[in-house]
Design an enzyme around this catalytic site. Sequence first.
Site, short mmCIF file in Angstrom:
data_model
loop_
_atom_site.label_atom_id
_atom_site.label_comp_id
_atom_site.label_asym_id
_atom_site.label_seq_id
_atom_site.Cartn_x
_atom_site.Cartn_y
_atom_site.Cartn_z
N GLY A 1 0.77 -1.24 0.00
CA GLY A 1 0.00 0.00 0.00
C GLY A 1 0.79 1.28 0.00
N GLU B 1 4.27 -6.49 1.13
CA GLU B 1 3.69 -6.87 -0.15
C GLU B 1 3.52 -5.66 -1.08
OE1 GLU B 1 0.94 -10.45 1.77
OE2 GLU B 1 -0.01 -8.61 1.05
N PRO B 2 4.63 -5.05 -1.47
CA PRO B 2 4.52 -3.88 -2.35
C PRO B 2 4.12 -4.27 -3.76
CG PRO B 2 6.80 -4.52 -2.14
CD PRO B 2 6.02 -5.42 -1.22
N ARG C 1 2.32 -1.36 -6.29
CA ARG C 1 2.43 -0.03 -6.89
C ARG C 1 3.80 0.62 -6.59
NH1 ARG C 1 -2.37 3.10 -7.28
NH2 ARG C 1 -3.16 1.75 -5.64
N ARG D 1 -7.96 3.44 -15.00
CA ARG D 1 -7.97 4.14 -13.71
C ARG D 1 -8.65 5.51 -13.74
NH1 ARG D 1 -4.07 5.67 -11.08
NH2 ARG D 1 -4.70 5.00 -9.00
N TYR E 1 -11.65 5.43 -11.16
CA TYR E 1 -11.42 6.14 -9.88
C TYR E 1 -11.42 7.65 -10.03
CZ TYR E 1 -9.24 1.67 -8.38
OH TYR E 1 -8.97 0.36 -8.08
N CYS F 1 -16.78 3.81 -27.16
CA CYS F 1 -18.11 4.41 -27.21
C CYS F 1 -18.71 4.56 -25.81
CB CYS F 1 -19.02 3.56 -28.09
SG CYS F 1 -20.55 4.37 -28.54
N GLU F 2 -18.05 5.34 -24.97
CA GLU F 2 -18.49 5.64 -23.61
C GLU F 2 -18.07 7.06 -23.25
OE1 GLU F 2 -20.11 3.66 -21.48
OE2 GLU F 2 -19.96 1.71 -22.48
N TYR G 1 -1.63 -1.40 -11.93
CA TYR G 1 -3.10 -1.36 -12.06
C TYR G 1 -3.55 -0.67 -13.33
CZ TYR G 1 -2.46 -2.69 -7.24
OH TYR G 1 -2.04 -3.33 -6.10
#
Length: 402
Positions: free
Chosen positions: A226, A260-261, A263, A299, A303, A328-329, A357
Amino acid sequence: MSINFKELANKYETPYYVYDFDYITSKYNELKGAFKARKSLVAYAVKANSNLSVIKHLASLGAGADCVSIGEVKRALKVGIAPYKIIFSGVGKIDSEIKEALTLGILMINVESDAELNRVEQIAKELDVVARISVRVNPNIDPQTHPYISTGLHENKFGVDIDTAKRMYIQCKNSQHLEPTGVHLHIGSQLTELQPIKESVKIVADLVKNLAAIKIELSFFDVGGGLGIVYDDEKLIDTNEYAQSILECLFGLDITVICEPGRFLVGNSGVFVTKVLYEKVNGNKRFVIVDGAMNDLLRPSLYNAYHKVEVLNDNQEFSECNLVGPVCESGDFFAKDVKLPKTQHNDLVAIYSAGAYCFTMASNYNTRGKVAEIAYENNKHRLIRKRESFEDIIALEEEYIK
């Protein structure tokens, strides 16, 4: 970053991802070095970027793997990570995954509910093996991050509270087919404040000490991952302060630290490069339309995440625009209301902090092939995933056409 994006575009076409492996090496060594005072394992969070060459590179440095599917476990094993360096996490493991993980003999299964523990115990009994267990504890600490990537509050689906965890460890101790091996916490991703991490570790360390008092001795303390990276102007946690704050909480415990890296190791190694198709103006709104899309890098759409964008031309005529793709969004965008220079057809656009990610969340929406991935190391580049063709996309469907 000295990568020649134009050279890569000419050789591999656009869009593409490129990852700086030398950067990944430096971040791994930085984190591993911060824990040098204690036995430690850096278990790379495969979900961040699961390209086999990325995992193999980290394996060559000594990394283990944090996996959240049996597919990720198999990826780690395929590139040479030893089973004793692999952790299998996730809130919803199916029976076949549990069975295969036990057969493969990985370091431990990280369980997130008493119901899951019961399933693991039953399957281990059927196989007549002993399952090494870690329990994910939810310390109910606000990680101060985006709610979609917060995992350490009771309102999140992850982990169990302290009392439930204690009961689960006692169940492990009393079972012929479970071995209490480690403890795990992970309060969220893109963390930029140290205090929530320290508070969480202290809570879980107290649990470990209480377990030791009733003769349940754990070998591994997994602090999760994290650690945040710079996307814009974030003030980051100092790596040495991070490690020291954890080690202070673990003083007096003879236990191996696992982190547990994901990113942290790969996020800022990656750049997504796309090219301008054309510009258009609707009313007063300027749009720069590129050949990359939300199916390639989700992303911003998912987000509303910020990624630094740079147009690789010399034009100094800047104005506000939306950087958008062909899907098409209305949600198909990389940046909104961003000031970019006037562009021409085929100008390249670099979207930074795209190593984590990004490709792993890509899809074939609109029957768009996934893009090429490129490694850059020692001033040389090589293809590590070819661009998907139409034939690749339909390969699993074609024989079933009636």
